[in-house]
Scaffold this active site. Structure first.
Site, PDB file in Angstrom:
ATOM      1  N   GLU A  81       6.746 -21.686   8.350  1.00  0.00           N
ATOM      2  CA  GLU A  81       7.169 -20.832   9.455  1.00  0.00           C
ATOM      3  C   GLU A  81       8.210 -21.498  10.351  1.00  0.00           C
ATOM      4  O   GLU A  81       8.849 -20.841  11.173  1.00  0.00           O
ATOM      5  CB  GLU A  81       5.974 -20.405  10.301  1.00  0.00           C
ATOM      6  CG  GLU A  81       5.348 -21.516  11.123  1.00  0.00           C
ATOM      7  CD  GLU A  81       4.274 -20.977  12.054  1.00  0.00           C
ATOM      8  OE1 GLU A  81       4.461 -21.093  13.273  1.00  0.00           O
ATOM      9  OE2 GLU A  81       3.263 -20.443  11.548  1.00  0.00           O
ATOM     10  N   GLU A 118       0.806  -1.222   0.000  1.00  0.00           N
ATOM     11  CA  GLU A 118       0.000   0.000   0.000  1.00  0.00           C
ATOM     12  C   GLU A 118       0.840   1.274   0.000  1.00  0.00           C
ATOM     13  O   GLU A 118       0.316   2.365  -0.256  1.00  0.00           O
ATOM     14  CB  GLU A 118      -0.943  -0.008   1.212  1.00  0.00           C
ATOM     15  CG  GLU A 118      -2.064  -1.036   1.068  1.00  0.00           C
ATOM     16  CD  GLU A 118      -2.953  -1.126   2.290  1.00  0.00           C
ATOM     17  OE1 GLU A 118      -2.571  -0.607   3.353  1.00  0.00           O
ATOM     18  OE2 GLU A 118      -4.041  -1.722   2.180  1.00  0.00           O
TER      19      GLU A 118
END
Length: 269
Positions: free
Chosen positions: A110, A79
């Site tokens: 992860e 963004e």
């Protein structure tokens, strides 16, 4: 020690609740998140200041995380170019398992403590840059490994976690610990913890971009004019800064391609 984000919910028999009860209970829990962020403001200020200082000197900001935490970093990074008109590689979000993990969970991604540094190395991360690890649990191996390697390469490190005293915060030079407590749905850190992380990410990049000069007054003067809504918003900004009527402001904006350049050209007249 059990992470507070993993502790049992304050609510039980959720399947027996009415929809109204579910929503009210979630909302009640959500109200606690800004208060938790407020308690961490001194830590957030320290990290935000360090990020801005590095970026003013030409450094980049990197996020690493897994699952929801990784997705939030990718969202915040993606963004920044349309909002502030900055290059695509100024803020980089990396998620464990690669971009495919944005939409579909990658099993055990992860848990790989070595992969984060490999992912970061693809961007030639260096000691001018900043690395922020995002991990609700505060103990994600992918994030721990990335931060550890970054420290060894003299890269400034920070983190956003939602438990106190975890290994991620211990490794980060600028830890941010927003303790959000048990989730409404036990262990579902996409809820309060994710909301807290999003709030902190908003603070970090917005404060940095303001200090880098991408905001004038309270306006996004360098935003990309990528759709009609943003062109209309930009036109309103030009009108406010110059006093021009809408048609002339729109023409000036179209000529120069950004609010900043349009206003600067008008002021030179």
């Amino acid at each position: 020690m059990e992470a507070t984000t993993e502790k049992s919910s304050y609510y039980n028999n959720l399947e027996q609740m009415t929809v109204a009860e579910i929503l009210q209970s979630i909302n009640t829990e959500d109200k606690s998140v800004p208060l938790a962020v407020e308690k961490a403001l001194p830590q957030i200020e320290a990290l935000a200041t360090a990020i801005a200082e590095r970026m003013k000197k030409g450094g980049r900001l990197f996020y690493i995380g897994a699952g929801t935490s990784g997705r939030l970093g990718v969202v915040d990074a993606s963004e920044c170019p349309p909002t502030f008109g900055v290059p695509l590689d100024l803020v980089v979000g990396i998620i464990a398992g690669g971009d495919g993990a944005i939409r579909k969970a990658v099993e055990f991604a992860e848990d790989d403590a070595e992969q984060a540094w490999k992912d970061l190395s693809a961007y030639n991360i260096n000691d001018k840059d900043v690395l922020v690890g995002i991990a609700a649990s505060g103990k994600t191996p992918y994030v721990i490994g990335g931060l550890k390697n970054a420290n060894e390469h003299n890269i400034l490190t920070g983190c956003i976690v939602c438990n106190s005293g975890g290994p991620v915060a211990a490794i980060a030079q600028y830890p941010v610990e927003v303790v959000t407590g048990p989730e409404f749905l036990t262990g579902s850190t996409r809820m309060k913890a994710g909301t807290a992380q999003k709030l902190v990410l908003n603070m970090l990049t917005t404060s940095a971009m303001i200090q880098l000069g991408h905001v004038k007054g309270n306006r996004m003067v360098d935003m990309q004019l990528s759709n009609n809504k943003l062109i209309d918003r930009g036109t309103q900004m030009v009108m406010a800064e110059t006093g021009l009527p809408e048609t002339e402001a729109a023409t000036l904006l179209k000529q120069h391609g950004s609010v900043r350049k349009a206003v600067e050209s008008f002021n030179k007249i």
